[in-house]
Design a protein around this motif. Structure first.
Motif, PDB file in Angstrom:
ATOM      1  N   PHE A 283     -20.545  -8.684  30.855  1.00  0.00           N
ATOM      2  CA  PHE A 283     -20.175 -10.050  30.481  1.00  0.00           C
ATOM      3  C   PHE A 283     -19.659 -10.073  29.048  1.00  0.00           C
ATOM      4  O   PHE A 283     -20.310  -9.558  28.130  1.00  0.00           O
ATOM      5  CB  PHE A 283     -21.379 -10.994  30.627  1.00  0.00           C
ATOM      6  N   VAL A 284     -18.488 -10.677  28.871  1.00  0.00           N
ATOM      7  CA  VAL A 284     -17.865 -10.720  27.549  1.00  0.00           C
ATOM      8  C   VAL A 284     -17.552 -12.139  27.094  1.00  0.00           C
ATOM      9  O   VAL A 284     -17.267 -12.363  25.913  1.00  0.00           O
ATOM     10  CB  VAL A 284     -16.564  -9.881  27.530  1.00  0.00           C
ATOM     11  N   LYS A 285     -17.596 -13.109  27.997  1.00  0.00           N
ATOM     12  CA  LYS A 285     -17.300 -14.495  27.615  1.00  0.00           C
ATOM     13  C   LYS A 285     -18.401 -15.032  26.703  1.00  0.00           C
ATOM     14  O   LYS A 285     -19.592 -14.784  26.932  1.00  0.00           O
ATOM     15  CB  LYS A 285     -17.170 -15.382  28.856  1.00  0.00           C
ATOM     16  N   GLU A 286     -17.977 -15.772  25.704  1.00  0.00           N
ATOM     17  CA  GLU A 286     -18.921 -16.286  24.709  1.00  0.00           C
ATOM     18  C   GLU A 286     -19.972 -17.193  25.336  1.00  0.00           C
ATOM     19  O   GLU A 286     -21.164 -17.113  25.003  1.00  0.00           O
ATOM     20  CB  GLU A 286     -18.162 -17.050  23.625  1.00  0.00           C
ATOM     21  N   ASP A 287     -19.576 -18.048  26.266  1.00  0.00           N
ATOM     22  CA  ASP A 287     -20.523 -18.963  26.897  1.00  0.00           C
ATOM     23  C   ASP A 287     -21.568 -18.216  27.726  1.00  0.00           C
ATOM     24  O   ASP A 287     -22.748 -18.594  27.756  1.00  0.00           O
ATOM     25  CB  ASP A 287     -19.782 -19.960  27.792  1.00  0.00           C
ATOM     26  N   ASP A 288     -21.147 -17.151  28.407  1.00  0.00           N
ATOM     27  CA  ASP A 288     -22.092 -16.352  29.191  1.00  0.00           C
ATOM     28  C   ASP A 288     -23.115 -15.682  28.282  1.00  0.00           C
ATOM     29  O   ASP A 288     -24.315 -15.673  28.576  1.00  0.00           O
ATOM     30  CB  ASP A 288     -21.334 -15.281  29.991  1.00  0.00           C
ATOM     31  N   LEU A 289     -22.643 -15.146  27.179  1.00  0.00           N
ATOM     32  CA  LEU A 289     -23.547 -14.460  26.244  1.00  0.00           C
ATOM     33  C   LEU A 289     -24.521 -15.443  25.602  1.00  0.00           C
ATOM     34  O   LEU A 289     -25.689 -15.115  25.375  1.00  0.00           O
ATOM     35  CB  LEU A 289     -22.727 -13.733  25.172  1.00  0.00           C
ATOM     36  N   LYS A 290     -24.049 -16.664  25.331  1.00  0.00           N
ATOM     37  CA  LYS A 290     -24.930 -17.677  24.769  1.00  0.00           C
ATOM     38  C   LYS A 290     -26.013 -18.068  25.767  1.00  0.00           C
ATOM     39  O   LYS A 290     -27.164 -18.324  25.400  1.00  0.00           O
ATOM     40  CB  LYS A 290     -24.130 -18.912  24.357  1.00  0.00           C
ATOM     41  N   LEU A 291     -25.643 -18.106  27.028  1.00  0.00           N
ATOM     42  CA  LEU A 291     -26.610 -18.432  28.071  1.00  0.00           C
ATOM     43  C   LEU A 291     -27.700 -17.376  28.151  1.00  0.00           C
ATOM     44  O   LEU A 291     -28.893 -17.688  28.240  1.00  0.00           O
ATOM     45  CB  LEU A 291     -25.884 -18.556  29.418  1.00  0.00           C
ATOM     46  N   PHE A 292     -27.306 -16.115  28.090  1.00  0.00           N
ATOM     47  CA  PHE A 292     -28.286 -15.026  28.113  1.00  0.00           C
ATOM     48  C   PHE A 292     -29.171 -15.066  26.859  1.00  0.00           C
ATOM     49  O   PHE A 292     -30.383 -14.813  26.936  1.00  0.00           O
ATOM     50  CB  PHE A 292     -27.584 -13.671  28.218  1.00  0.00           C
ATOM     51  N   ALA A 293     -28.569 -15.360  25.713  1.00  0.00           N
ATOM     52  CA  ALA A 293     -29.348 -15.451  24.474  1.00  0.00           C
ATOM     53  C   ALA A 293     -30.390 -16.563  24.561  1.00  0.00           C
ATOM     54  O   ALA A 293     -31.487 -16.458  24.026  1.00  0.00           O
ATOM     55  CB  ALA A 293     -28.427 -15.691  23.286  1.00  0.00           C
ATOM     56  N   LYS A 294     -30.029 -17.643  25.271  1.00  0.00           N
ATOM     57  CA  LYS A 294     -30.959 -18.747  25.457  1.00  0.00           C
ATOM     58  C   LYS A 294     -32.169 -18.305  26.277  1.00  0.00           C
ATOM     59  O   LYS A 294     -33.307 -18.693  25.985  1.00  0.00           O
ATOM     60  CB  LYS A 294     -30.236 -19.895  26.167  1.00  0.00           C
ATOM     61  N   VAL A 295     -31.934 -17.476  27.292  1.00  0.00           N
ATOM     62  CA  VAL A 295     -33.038 -16.957  28.100  1.00  0.00           C
ATOM     63  C   VAL A 295     -33.977 -16.116  27.238  1.00  0.00           C
ATOM     64  O   VAL A 295     -35.205 -16.235  27.320  1.00  0.00           O
ATOM     65  CB  VAL A 295     -32.499 -16.114  29.276  1.00  0.00           C
ATOM     66  N   VAL A 296     -33.398 -15.257  26.393  1.00  0.00           N
ATOM     67  CA  VAL A 296     -34.205 -14.431  25.492  1.00  0.00           C
ATOM     68  C   VAL A 296     -35.023 -15.314  24.559  1.00  0.00           C
ATOM     69  O   VAL A 296     -36.208 -15.052  24.316  1.00  0.00           O
ATOM     70  CB  VAL A 296     -33.301 -13.476  24.682  1.00  0.00           C
ATOM     71  N   GLN A 297     -34.388 -16.373  24.035  1.00  0.00           N
ATOM     72  CA  GLN A 297     -35.076 -17.271  23.117  1.00  0.00           C
ATOM     73  C   GLN A 297     -36.243 -17.968  23.799  1.00  0.00           C
ATOM     74  O   GLN A 297     -37.311 -18.138  23.207  1.00  0.00           O
ATOM     75  CB  GLN A 297     -34.088 -18.307  22.566  1.00  0.00           C
TER      76      GLN A 297
END
Length: 522
Positions: free
Chosen positions: A65-79
């Motif tokens: 995954f390289v799209k910024e929105d996808d990466l932000k979504l994954f970062a939210k899960v980590v948070q």
């Protein structure tokens, strides 16, 4: 972000992959099953359960995954998982061994809304500050507290910016009271809500970074941060602090859904016996910070119950000539309202503390309360009640553009409820009068009999009266016990239902943000 994938626990990786599956997300090598078909020639998609895959396979998929929105979504899960770890750190202790202040921290962290509202984008956005707590054993014994309240304005770029912050200690001594320069053009000061005007910011040089430095110093050594709906203040400060007490979460209402947050003013009336300020008085950030601290100190004192009755706000006669329309989509013009609300009225937009919402609210103002009542009766929609029990209708409307939207139309008070209270009061007065009359006649009869009968008989009557009184008290206690047990079971059932839906709400919110971000790029 790749480093975040490499260091994440397997349970976090599994949740991210499952979210990608549920949302139908695709990386450079397709969705999860398509990726497995390419990455694993032997088993392919036949072994698609993420729990049965190694960390290396899960990480390899996520890195496509390289799209910024996808990466932000994954970062939210980590948070979210980091927040869960924080909850575990501060709640994994026996209530018998914790100090009262830490008990309120635990109540906040265990609330179903905590993970939803306090998972800040600390890893996603520049300018966020995360406090360090240090030694856990020392922190858990620390009862130091400060309370904060912030005010934000709407800027021309559509964002909100901090313009004032107030902090007091547990003795209500002011530790910080600063106006903050947003260093960007302001579109709306919302003075009626913030109490801040353009004149207040003239010559102000204090920045958000300056305030963050002061806050970090105040919160060192595990100091507890107190506030009402504190998540909003932390977002304004771009500050992530794990040891918090949110006064909107630590008090349970005797009635209503578990996720209802009482207003600060209503809590003060119910717990402290008075409001924050007199009606019509200008807003003061310092008052709100002091009020939050007073609530916490009252909660710590013995005798303050966890569950409290919330008082209905007084509604002046002038307000009864209004209807409140809320949850109105931002893309709905106010001119369309005449299709739904009959009669002659004017419109008054209701200020919002959170300008980044995708809905807005307004009042329709009629000549008198009778016209407002009649207009409400003529509105076509499904009848329901809000969390206060006030009548409202859910309305669906087809706009001139062809789009179908929905919003709520609500009365300013529950007339039926007020009528019932008056009726009950009158009935009680009649019953009291009747009871007094019966008691008088009974006493007269006893006195007449007593004058003609022996002393032993009057003693027997007195004994029977006492026994009857005891039985009535016992029956009353027994009934109260049953009512308390029923109410406890209702609250527990409501809590469990809400916990089940909270995770779905988080996922829906993240999906909404993702779709919104994609729409903006298009």
């Amino acid at each position: 972000m790749e480093e975040l994938f490499d260091t994440a626990e397997k349970k976090v990786l599994i949740e991210m992959v499952r979210m990608a599956q549920k949302q139908g997300m695709k990386g450079t090598k397709g969705d999860w099953k398509e990726f497995l078909g390419v990455h694993d020639k032997r088993h392919g998609a036949s072994l698609s359960d993420p729990t049965r895959r190694s960390n290396n396979v899960l990480v390899a998929f996520l890195k496509t995954f390289v799209k910024e929105d996808d990466l932000k979504l994954f970062a939210k899960v980590v948070q979210c998982h980091l927040k869960r770890d924080t909850v575990g750190q501060f709640t994994n202790i026996s209530p018998d061994d914790e100090i009262p202040e830490q008990g309120l921290v635990r109540l906040t962290l265990e609330h179903p809304l905590y993970l939803l509202d306090y998972s800040f984008p600390s890893n996603d956005e520049q300018g966020w500050v995360v406090t360090k707590l240090g030694n856990k054993s020392k922190i858990m014994r620390s009862n130091a507290m400060v309370a904060v309240d912030c005010e934000m304005v709407l800027c021309e770029d559509g964002t909100e910016s901090l313009v004032r912050v107030c902090v007091v200690d547990r003795n209500l001594q002011v530790k910080l009271d600063e106006f903050v320069n947003p260093y960007k053009a302001v579109a709306d000061y919302r003075t009626d809500i913030t109490g801040v005007s353009a004149r207040d910011l003239e010559g102000v040089t204090c920045s958000l970074a300056d305030v963050q430095k002061s806050m970090k110093k105040l919160l060192s050594n595990g100091t507890i941060l107190v506030g009402h709906s504190l998540n909003n203040d932390l977002r304004a400060l771009k500050l992530d602090h794990p040891r918090v007490i949110d006064t909107s979460l630590i008090f349970k209402c005797l009635v209503g859904p578990i996720n209802r947050r009482p207003s600060l003013n209503n809590l003060c009336k119910s717990v402290l016996g008075h409001g924050i300020r007199k009606k019509g008085a200008p807003h003061n950030c310092l008052d709100d910070a002091c009020a939050a601290m007073k609530l916490v100190l009252a909660k710590i004192e013995p005798g303050v119950d966890n569950a409290i009755p919330l008082l209905q706000e007084d509604v002046p006669n002038s307000e009864m000539a209004k209807l409140l329309l809320h949850r109105i989509p931002n893309n709905m013009p106010t001119e369309e309202l005449h299709k739904v609300i009959p009669g002659d009225f004017t419109i008054e937009l209701k200020p919002s503390r959170n300008v980044q919402e995708d809905t807005y609210s307004l009042f329709t103002i009629f000549k008198n309360s009778q016209e407002a009542h009649q207009a409400y009766e003529n509105v076509k929609g499904s009848q329901e009640k809000d969390s206060w029990g006030r009548p409202q209708k859910l309305v669906k409307l087809k706009l001139t553009t062809g789009m179908i939207v929905s919003f709520c139309v609500r009365k300013m008070a529950d007339d039926d409820c007020l009528g019932q209270i008056s009726s009950k009061k009158r009935a009680f007065q009649v019953e009291e009068t009747s009871g007094a009359s019966k008691k008088l006649k009974t006493n007269q009869k006893i006195e007449e009999d007593s004058s003609n009968q022996c002393y032993d008989h009057s003693e027997e009557i007195e004994r029977l009266k006492k026994e009857l009184s005891k039985r009535e008290m016992a029956d009353s206690d027994h009934c109260c016990d049953h009512l308390k047990e029923i109410e406890t079971m209702k609250q527990e059932l409501s809590k469990r239902d809400f916990q089940i839906t909270t995770q779905d709400k988080m996922i829906a919110d993240l999906k909404k943000r993702l779709n919104s971000g994609s729409g903006k790029r298009r």
